[in-house]
Motif scaffolding. Structure first.
Motif, PDB file in Angstrom:
ATOM      1  N   GLY A 163       0.907  -1.334  -0.171  1.00  0.00           N
ATOM      2  CA  GLY A 163      -0.176   0.088  -0.016  1.00  0.00           C
ATOM      3  C   GLY A 163       0.642   1.227   0.030  1.00  0.00           C
ATOM      4  O   GLY A 163       1.959   1.233   0.443  1.00  0.00           O
ATOM      5  N   ARG A 164       0.329   2.220  -0.530  1.00  0.00           N
ATOM      6  CA  ARG A 164       0.881   3.457  -0.423  1.00  0.00           C
ATOM      7  C   ARG A 164       0.212   4.353   0.582  1.00  0.00           C
ATOM      8  O   ARG A 164      -0.796   4.602   0.488  1.00  0.00           O
ATOM      9  N   MET A 165       0.901   4.666   1.398  1.00  0.00           N
ATOM     10  CA  MET A 165       0.282   5.212   2.866  1.00  0.00           C
ATOM     11  C   MET A 165       0.428   6.812   2.880  1.00  0.00           C
ATOM     12  O   MET A 165      -0.456   7.546   3.556  1.00  0.00           O
ATOM     13  N   GLY A 166       0.808   7.269   1.695  1.00  0.00           N
ATOM     14  CA  GLY A 166       0.822   8.793   1.531  1.00  0.00           C
ATOM     15  C   GLY A 166       2.298   9.169   1.096  1.00  0.00           C
ATOM     16  O   GLY A 166       3.200   9.010   1.674  1.00  0.00           O
ATOM     17  N   GLY A 167       2.160   9.980   0.258  1.00  0.00           N
ATOM     18  CA  GLY A 167       3.302  10.735  -0.437  1.00  0.00           C
ATOM     19  C   GLY A 167       4.239   9.885  -1.098  1.00  0.00           C
ATOM     20  O   GLY A 167       4.112   8.894  -1.773  1.00  0.00           O
ATOM     21  N   ASP A 168       5.390   9.679  -0.259  1.00  0.00           N
ATOM     22  CA  ASP A 168       6.530   8.751  -0.572  1.00  0.00           C
ATOM     23  C   ASP A 168       6.476   7.852   0.415  1.00  0.00           C
ATOM     24  O   ASP A 168       7.583   7.017   0.647  1.00  0.00           O
ATOM     25  N   GLU A 169       5.550   7.364   1.231  1.00  0.00           N
ATOM     26  CA  GLU A 169       5.528   6.473   2.271  1.00  0.00           C
ATOM     27  C   GLU A 169       4.810   5.133   1.799  1.00  0.00           C
ATOM     28  O   GLU A 169       3.608   5.274   1.252  1.00  0.00           O
ATOM     29  N   PHE A 170       5.482   3.697   2.201  1.00  0.00           N
ATOM     30  CA  PHE A 170       4.643   2.665   1.487  1.00  0.00           C
ATOM     31  C   PHE A 170       4.846   1.842   2.794  1.00  0.00           C
ATOM     32  O   PHE A 170       5.423   1.768   3.570  1.00  0.00           O
ATOM     33  N   ALA A 171       4.031   0.852   2.757  1.00  0.00           N
ATOM     34  CA  ALA A 171       3.803  -0.235   3.490  1.00  0.00           C
ATOM     35  C   ALA A 171       3.775  -1.677   2.905  1.00  0.00           C
ATOM     36  O   ALA A 171       3.022  -1.749   1.545  1.00  0.00           O
ATOM     37  N   VAL A 172       4.304  -2.784   3.365  1.00  0.00           N
ATOM     38  CA  VAL A 172       4.221  -4.055   2.957  1.00  0.00           C
ATOM     39  C   VAL A 172       4.020  -4.971   4.152  1.00  0.00           C
ATOM     40  O   VAL A 172       4.451  -5.058   5.056  1.00  0.00           O
ATOM     41  N   LEU A 173       2.834  -5.840   3.918  1.00  0.00           N
ATOM     42  CA  LEU A 173       2.523  -6.729   4.903  1.00  0.00           C
ATOM     43  C   LEU A 173       2.995  -7.868   4.483  1.00  0.00           C
ATOM     44  O   LEU A 173       2.426  -8.404   3.212  1.00  0.00           O
ATOM     45  N   LEU A 174       3.783  -8.737   5.165  1.00  0.00           N
ATOM     46  CA  LEU A 174       4.191  -9.967   4.702  1.00  0.00           C
ATOM     47  C   LEU A 174       3.646 -11.390   5.558  1.00  0.00           C
ATOM     48  O   LEU A 174       3.849 -11.043   6.786  1.00  0.00           O
ATOM     49  N   LEU A 175       2.838 -11.998   4.796  1.00  0.00           N
ATOM     50  CA  LEU A 175       1.996 -13.059   5.634  1.00  0.00           C
ATOM     51  C   LEU A 175       2.966 -14.308   5.832  1.00  0.00           C
ATOM     52  O   LEU A 175       3.736 -14.617   5.020  1.00  0.00           O
ATOM     53  N   ASN A 176       2.749 -14.772   6.954  1.00  0.00           N
ATOM     54  CA  ASN A 176       3.314 -15.995   7.590  1.00  0.00           C
ATOM     55  C   ASN A 176       5.058 -15.850   7.495  1.00  0.00           C
ATOM     56  O   ASN A 176       5.516 -16.657   6.903  1.00  0.00           O
ATOM     57  N   ALA A 177       5.372 -14.481   7.851  1.00  0.00           N
ATOM     58  CA  ALA A 177       6.801 -14.266   7.495  1.00  0.00           C
ATOM     59  C   ALA A 177       7.213 -13.871   9.055  1.00  0.00           C
ATOM     60  O   ALA A 177       6.510 -13.526   9.974  1.00  0.00           O
ATOM     61  N   GLU A 178       8.823 -14.173   9.195  1.00  0.00           N
ATOM     62  CA  GLU A 178       9.444 -13.977  10.508  1.00  0.00           C
ATOM     63  C   GLU A 178       9.872 -12.537  10.241  1.00  0.00           C
ATOM     64  O   GLU A 178      10.273 -12.294   9.226  1.00  0.00           O
TER      65      GLU A 178
END
Length: 245
Positions: A163-178
């Protein structure tokens, strides 16, 4: 005096012609109406020969209206799906916008609560992006954002959320990850981005990305999960700035 029902002179006109079209008027709607009528009659143990002209006319009219309604519902559903897709995605990039990302994050957290699975969040902010935008223009900035999203998508699975959280900020959700796996992904994002140059060769600029990694803790809300990853990202950014000073 004729034994023919009073409506006989009209039963072969209008909608009934869609059941037995002539010449080049055969279309998918008439096929569907014919199929629906035959299915109905077969299920009832009847045939077309068992019906009076007026009965046939009425049934064909009902079947035609039913088919029209089904096609309208399908069209509306397709339009609704398209509208949802537009509403959920960033207008520039092929990723979720903040609202949709938070919604999907909440769903995944509920899944983790129920089944005890792990999930990691990588929160990112591009370094030097404002300088690039100011020096080379917003069109080059857009190219840089698209390039960074391509890097992200190269290293994540289809089941992961971006997802783009705004401007130049991004988030990645990694499922079943350590945490170790999430940190490794963050390293890939940074390494690949630093190899890219933006703008004309004579005045090309490079970017980097600061990444914060957080592992979801049982009972934690989506908002607090984001806050922890965001804080971890700013800690890394401050360390970078301190090292450059």
């Amino acid at each position: 005096m004729s034994d023919t029902p009073s409506g006989h002179q009209n039963w072969t006109s209008g909608k009934v012609l869609q059941l037995y079209p002539g010449g080049g008027n055969h279309d998918r709607t008439s096929d569907s109406v014919r199929a629906s009528l035959n299915t109905f009659l077969n299920a009832s143990g009847w045939s077309v020969d068992d019906l009076t002209p007026n009965q046939l006319h009425m049934l064909v009219g009902l079947m035609t209206e039913r088919q029209n309604l089904l096609e309208t519902v399908q069209s509306l559903n397709a339009a609704l799906d398209q509208a949802r897709d537009i509403a959920d995605h960033d207008p520039l990039l092929p990723v979720y916008n903040r609202r949709a990302f938070m919604r999907e994050l909440a769903k995944q957290i509920s899944f983790c609560e129920r089944y005890g699975t792990t999930v990691c969040l990588v929160y990112m902010d591009l370094d030097y992006f404002k300088a690039l935008n100011d020096s080379l223009g917003h069109s080059t900035g857009d190219v840089a954002l698209k390039s960074f999203v391509s890097i992200i998508k190269k290293h994540v699975r289809q089941s992961d959320l971006v997802g783009r959280m705004g401007g130049d900020e991004f988030a990645v959700l990694l499922l079943n990850a350590e945490e170790e796996q999430a940190a490794q992904k963050a390293g890939f994002f940074s390494d690949d981005l630093k190899e890219m140059e933006f703008g004309e060769a004579s005045a090309a600029m490079t970017l980097d990305v600061s990444c914060g990694v957080a592992v979801w803790e049982r009972g934690e809300t989506p908002e607090h999960f984001i806050e922890r990853a965001d804080e971890a990202m700013y800690i890394q950014k401050r360390l970078k700035n301190k090292a450059r000073a």
